[in-house]
Scaffold this active site. Structure first.
Site, PDB file in Angstrom:
ATOM      1  N   ASN A 163       8.678   0.732   1.438  1.00  0.00           N
ATOM      2  CA  ASN A 163       8.442   1.632   2.569  1.00  0.00           C
ATOM      3  C   ASN A 163       9.471   2.762   2.521  1.00  0.00           C
ATOM      4  O   ASN A 163      10.645   2.518   2.671  1.00  0.00           O
ATOM      5  CB  ASN A 163       8.569   0.860   3.887  1.00  0.00           C
ATOM      6  CG  ASN A 163       7.359  -0.060   4.074  1.00  0.00           C
ATOM      7  OD1 ASN A 163       6.235   0.432   4.118  1.00  0.00           O
ATOM      8  ND2 ASN A 163       7.595  -1.352   4.119  1.00  0.00           N
ATOM      9  N   SER A 187      12.961   3.725  -2.692  1.00  0.00           N
ATOM     10  CA  SER A 187      12.674   3.187  -4.025  1.00  0.00           C
ATOM     11  C   SER A 187      13.831   2.252  -4.380  1.00  0.00           C
ATOM     12  O   SER A 187      14.952   2.403  -3.870  1.00  0.00           O
ATOM     13  CB  SER A 187      12.581   4.332  -5.037  1.00  0.00           C
ATOM     14  OG  SER A 187      13.864   4.942  -5.161  1.00  0.00           O
ATOM     15  N   ASP A 217       5.213  -6.147   8.388  1.00  0.00           N
ATOM     16  CA  ASP A 217       4.617  -5.835   7.067  1.00  0.00           C
ATOM     17  C   ASP A 217       4.611  -7.084   6.189  1.00  0.00           C
ATOM     18  O   ASP A 217       4.870  -7.014   4.989  1.00  0.00           O
ATOM     19  CB  ASP A 217       5.398  -4.696   6.399  1.00  0.00           C
ATOM     20  CG  ASP A 217       4.605  -4.069   5.257  1.00  0.00           C
ATOM     21  OD1 ASP A 217       5.179  -3.290   4.487  1.00  0.00           O
ATOM     22  OD2 ASP A 217       3.401  -4.407   5.130  1.00  0.00           O
ATOM     23  N   GLY A 249      10.573  -0.536  -8.146  1.00  0.00           N
ATOM     24  CA  GLY A 249       9.347  -0.172  -7.438  1.00  0.00           C
ATOM     25  C   GLY A 249       9.643   0.691  -6.232  1.00  0.00           C
ATOM     26  O   GLY A 249      10.802   1.011  -5.969  1.00  0.00           O
ATOM     27  N   LYS A 250       8.553   1.033  -5.518  1.00  0.00           N
ATOM     28  CA  LYS A 250       8.700   1.855  -4.310  1.00  0.00           C
ATOM     29  C   LYS A 250       8.269   1.027  -3.115  1.00  0.00           C
ATOM     30  O   LYS A 250       7.180   0.429  -3.114  1.00  0.00           O
ATOM     31  CB  LYS A 250       7.808   3.111  -4.410  1.00  0.00           C
ATOM     32  CG  LYS A 250       8.332   4.113  -5.441  1.00  0.00           C
ATOM     33  CD  LYS A 250       7.668   5.456  -5.342  1.00  0.00           C
ATOM     34  CE  LYS A 250       8.263   6.441  -6.367  1.00  0.00           C
ATOM     35  NZ  LYS A 250       9.514   5.993  -7.023  1.00  0.00           N
TER      36      LYS A 250
HETATM   37  C1  LIG Z   1       9.809  -1.750  -3.799  1.00  0.00           C
HETATM   38  C2  LIG Z   1      10.209  -3.049  -4.502  1.00  0.00           C
HETATM   39  C3  LIG Z   1      11.486  -2.846  -5.293  1.00  0.00           C
HETATM   40  N1  LIG Z   1       9.178  -3.419  -5.391  1.00  0.00           N
HETATM   41  C4  LIG Z   1       9.395  -4.385  -6.327  1.00  0.00           C
HETATM   42  N2  LIG Z   1      10.504  -5.166  -6.330  1.00  0.00           N
HETATM   43  C5  LIG Z   1      10.645  -6.071  -7.350  1.00  0.00           C
HETATM   44  C6  LIG Z   1      11.825  -6.909  -7.399  1.00  0.00           C
HETATM   45  C7  LIG Z   1      12.094  -7.812  -8.420  1.00  0.00           C
HETATM   46  N3  LIG Z   1      13.253  -8.457  -8.161  1.00  0.00           N
HETATM   47  C8  LIG Z   1      13.750  -7.982  -7.005  1.00  0.00           C
HETATM   48  N4  LIG Z   1      14.879  -8.351  -6.370  1.00  0.00           N
HETATM   49  C9  LIG Z   1      15.170  -7.749  -5.222  1.00  0.00           C
HETATM   50  C10 LIG Z   1      14.345  -6.777  -4.680  1.00  0.00           C
HETATM   51 CL1  LIG Z   1      14.775  -6.034  -3.157  1.00  0.00          CL
HETATM   52  C11 LIG Z   1      13.186  -6.361  -5.293  1.00  0.00           C
HETATM   53  C12 LIG Z   1      12.884  -6.999  -6.479  1.00  0.00           C
HETATM   54  N5  LIG Z   1       9.697  -6.252  -8.307  1.00  0.00           N
HETATM   55  C13 LIG Z   1       8.583  -5.484  -8.274  1.00  0.00           C
HETATM   56  C14 LIG Z   1       8.405  -4.544  -7.275  1.00  0.00           C
HETATM   57  F1  LIG Z   1       7.316  -3.774  -7.241  1.00  0.00           F
HETATM   58  C15 LIG Z   1      10.417  -4.044  -3.426  1.00  0.00           C
HETATM   59  O1  LIG Z   1      11.458  -4.061  -2.825  1.00  0.00           O
HETATM   60  N6  LIG Z   1       9.336  -4.685  -3.137  1.00  0.00           N
HETATM   61  C16 LIG Z   1       9.279  -5.366  -1.900  1.00  0.00           C
HETATM   62  C17 LIG Z   1       9.731  -6.767  -2.116  1.00  0.00           C
HETATM   63  F2  LIG Z   1       8.986  -7.312  -3.104  1.00  0.00           F
HETATM   64  F3  LIG Z   1      11.019  -6.785  -2.445  1.00  0.00           F
HETATM   65  F4  LIG Z   1       9.499  -7.380  -0.960  1.00  0.00           F
END
Ligand SMILES: CC(C)(Nc1nc(-c2c[nH]c3ncc(Cl)cc23)ncc1F)C(=O)NCC(F)(F)F
Length: 296
Positions: A23, A26, A140, A20-21
């Site tokens: 702040n 990505s 956030d 995902g994306k």
């Molecule tokens: C931009 C990102 C990637 N978005 C997502 N991460 C993960 C996702 C799924 N498993 C993960 N394990 C570690 C991390 Cl850093 C992200 C994920 N799954 C779905 C997402 F849209 C993300 O960082 N989101 C913020 C957060 F959810 F992490 F607070």
């Protein structure tokens, strides 16, 4: 299990999929596989959007922040991967297979009871208590930035907007907003760009609302607020309208099935005057007492 390590070699970092994306960055799912036999571990790797090199300083601050955090309720830093010629770098974090809280709630909402929602709330509260102990303001805090590590464990993630409160002040003032999540913002953040532990408490109240609304899109804070202020309001005027209705004591409506004690907790987080809001420490007690009620 592979030792905790700081430096990951790019040639062993194998791309699997886009997560995902966040702040200005990505995040990809990768396998760090130095033996080349697919026994390596899965990691989440964050890099700057290519055209946003300007944020390299912010990205380095985010890396500095997350690498200084050691808490069961905060996504773990694993290390750094320097790209060819050390031109750019990537942040390597633990990968949480259950994904974001929003996706998890949509899938599992029928299996979640009040006790489990309160367990998640208390874990987020403990993570925020820990952040506050280091004088960090997350800025956030929202369900979209909470990850699920398992059926009984959630973690705070995405420290792209996190700031340290200066030693001589109780708040951090930003110069301008990015694409700001004003629907999670305290009134003083909207009107004076002031962020503090107390504005994080306001956002925690909004996360409680999201939890007890099962992160349903039809009931998300942005949609409910736009229904109140009118969805024809755009841009900077939206902040002014939102601030006005909050000043007139409008708040997000009680979610269906939400226990009265939990809604009262949200309302305390949404006190207009920041000093009147509970600390994360006190919120922990309120959550514990709601959990007691659920046991009886
Ligand atoms: C931009 C990102 C990637 N978005 C997502 N991460 C993960 C996702 C799924 N498993 C993960 N394990 C570690 C991390 Cl850093 C992200 C994920 N799954 C779905 C997402 F849209 C993300 O960082 N989101 C913020 C957060 F959810 F992490 F607070």
């Amino acid at each position: 299990r592979q030792q905790e390590q700081e430096v990951f070699e790019e040639r062993h970092l194998r791309f699997i999929s886009h997560l995902g994306k966040g702040n200005f960055g990505s995040v990809d799912l990768c396998r760090y596989d130095p033996l080349g036999d697919n026994t390596g571990e899965l990691v989440a790797v964050k890099q700057l959007q290519p055209n946003k090199q300007a944020n390299m300083a912010d990205f380095q601050k985010e890396i500095q922040t997350i690498s200084s955090l050691h808490c069961d309720y905060i996504v773990k830093y694993r290390g750094i991967c320097y790209s060819a010629g050390r031109l750019s770098m990537r942040l390597v974090m633990e990968y949480l297979p259950y994904g974001s809280l929003i996706g998890y709630m949509e899938k599992c909402k029928h299996t979640l009871n009040t006790r489990r929602l309160l367990l998640f709330a208390s874990q987020i509260c403990k993570g925020m208590e820990y952040l506050q102990s280091l004088r960090y303001v997350h800025r956030d805090l929202a369900a979209r930035n909470i990850l699920v590590a398992g059926d009984t464990l959630v973690k705070i993630a995405d420290f792209g907007l996190t700031k340290i409160v200066p030693f001589d002040k109780e708040y951090y003032r930003v110069t301008q907003f990015g694409e700001s999540p004003i629907f999670w913002y305290a009134p003083e953040s909207i009107s004076e760009y002031k962020f503090s532990h107390k504005s994080d408490v306001w956002s925690f109240g909004v996360v409680l609302h999201e939890l007890f609304s099962f992160c349903e899109l039809s009931r998300n804070p942005k949609r409910l607020t736009l229904q109140r202020i009118g969805s024809d309001i755009q841009g900077p005027m939206m902040g002014a309208h939102l601030h006005n209705v909050l000043k007139d004591n409008w708040r997000l409506p009680v979610p269906a099935m939400c226990p009265p004690k939990v809604y009262s907790m949200m309302m305390q987080c949404w006190a207009y005057t920041s000093e009147d809001r509970p600390t994360f420490f006190h919120l922990q007690d309120l959550i514990e007492s709601s959990l007691q009620d659920e046991r009886e």
